[in-house]
Design a protein around this motif. Structure first.
Motif, short mmCIF file in Angstrom:
data_model
loop_
_atom_site.label_atom_id
_atom_site.label_comp_id
_atom_site.label_asym_id
_atom_site.label_seq_id
_atom_site.Cartn_x
_atom_site.Cartn_y
_atom_site.Cartn_z
N ASP A 89 1.83 8.32 9.57
CA ASP A 89 2.23 9.24 8.34
C ASP A 89 3.31 10.28 8.88
O ASP A 89 3.14 10.95 9.91
CB ASP A 89 1.14 9.92 7.74
CG ASP A 89 0.12 8.79 7.05
OD1 ASP A 89 0.77 7.99 6.66
OD2 ASP A 89 -1.08 9.04 6.76
N THR A 131 0.18 4.59 -0.03
CA THR A 131 -0.18 5.49 0.84
C THR A 131 -0.31 5.07 2.06
O THR A 131 -0.60 6.17 2.99
CB THR A 131 -1.92 5.94 0.34
OG1 THR A 131 -2.70 4.92 0.58
CG2 THR A 131 -1.84 6.38 -1.21
N LYS A 132 0.16 3.94 2.74
CA LYS A 132 0.28 3.82 4.19
C LYS A 132 1.40 4.44 4.67
O LYS A 132 2.43 3.84 4.13
CB LYS A 132 0.00 2.25 4.35
CG LYS A 132 -0.05 1.89 5.71
CD LYS A 132 -0.45 0.36 6.04
CE LYS A 132 -0.14 -0.16 7.57
NZ LYS A 132 -1.00 0.79 8.52
N ASN A 133 1.24 4.99 5.65
CA ASN A 133 2.73 5.34 6.43
C ASN A 133 3.70 6.19 5.45
O ASN A 133 4.73 5.53 5.37
CB ASN A 133 3.30 4.35 7.17
CG ASN A 133 2.49 3.91 8.19
OD1 ASN A 133 1.46 4.54 8.82
ND2 ASN A 133 2.88 2.93 9.03
N ASP A 192 0.92 -1.07 -0.09
CA ASP A 192 0.14 -0.06 -0.06
C ASP A 192 0.91 1.24 -0.03
O ASP A 192 1.37 1.60 0.94
CB ASP A 192 -0.89 -0.05 1.05
CG ASP A 192 -1.91 1.17 1.25
OD1 ASP A 192 -1.83 2.06 0.49
OD2 ASP A 192 -2.78 1.32 2.17
N ASP A 236 -2.34 10.07 14.02
CA ASP A 236 -2.19 9.57 12.70
C ASP A 236 -1.13 10.25 12.12
O ASP A 236 -0.56 9.63 10.80
CB ASP A 236 -3.72 10.12 11.96
CG ASP A 236 -4.96 9.38 12.71
OD1 ASP A 236 -5.09 8.37 12.47
OD2 ASP A 236 -5.76 10.40 13.05
#
Length: 251
Positions: free
Chosen positions: A140, A13-15, A11, A86
């Motif tokens: 993130d 877009t994760k972290n 993925d 987050d």
């Protein structure tokens, strides 16, 4: 060693790890308001006042007179520190670099100037800090920096002045290699709109390995995996305009 995973399961877009840079006052810190979810900001340059009233942002003050001690404390139990958040923002690593050298200067023999070994120690110290942040923080991560210019040579042998994050050369390339997205924040002088250049060229260092956007408005920058490009001209008429090569370049 961690187990092997299939590329189809990755993925992007994760972290994510993003660095934005630009002149003071272009809105780098204000851009933090556009992050989704709950955010912790490590305020390295005392610029968090522009975040006043933001409901989902917490600010960790930073004593600029003792940066090494402050970082040591911040990195203790990092995963636990960011638990419940987050996003983690490291706001202005350029200011941190400056403060670190001032601190080292005070500890030098004359109490003012830096010694030769400080520069090598800085490279190791900064790399360890940022690698720990990028590898150990399960959130993130956004990093901000000032901008300056560096001299680069194109494949054709021409030399250019290129905008890049204002960090010493010895650590900048390592940091940018760890980062998924690097963008230059600019202001359209005609409209006042703020945008981010995400595709690099001879005159601007930028990259985007998360999605296909080459530029974005500051409001939509963090909407990875969707959205359309903002035309470069709407950011600034000069944003994507190559500068003239230096005299004698390519000879």
């Amino acid at each position: 060693m961690q187990p092997i995973k299939h590329a189809s399961s990755i993925d992007r877009t994760k972290n994510w790890r993003v660095l934005i840079y630009g002149k003071p006052g272009v809105g780098k810190t204000s851009a933090i308001r556009n992050l989704d979810g709950k955010t912790l900001v490590l305020d390295l340059d005392d610029s968090s006042k522009v975040l006043s009233g933001a409901p989902n942002i917490d600010v960790q003050p930073f004593d600029r007179s003792k940066p090494s001690e402050e970082w040591k404390e911040f990195l203790k139990n990092l995963a636990e520190r960011v638990s419940g958040y987050d996003n983690l923002v490291i706001d202005n690593v350029s200011a941190f670099e400056k403060d670190w050298f001032v601190e080292r200067g005070r500890a030098s023999k004359n109490g003012i100037g830096n010694e030769i070994q400080d520069y090598g120690q800085w490279a190791n110290y900064f790399s360890r800090i940022m690698t720990m942040i990028f590898m150990d923080a399960p959130v993130d991560v956004l990093v901000t920096a000032w901008e300056n210019t560096r001299e680069v040579t194109s494949e054709t042998g021409q030399s250019f002045s290129q905008y890049a994050p204002a960090i010493r050369d010895s650590v900048r390339d390592g940091l940018l290699g760890l980062t998924d997205v690097v963008g230059r924040v600019m202001v359209n002088p005609k409209t006042g709109g703020r945008g981010v250049i995400l595709e690099g060229n001879d005159t601007i260092f930028a990259k985007n390995r998360i999605d296909g956007r080459k530029s974005a408005s500051i409001e939509t920058l963090f909407e990875f995996g969707g959205g359309d490009d903002v035309h470069t001209a709407s950011v600034s008429a000069e944003a994507g305009k190559p500068s003239a090569p230096k005299a004698g370049a390519g000879k």
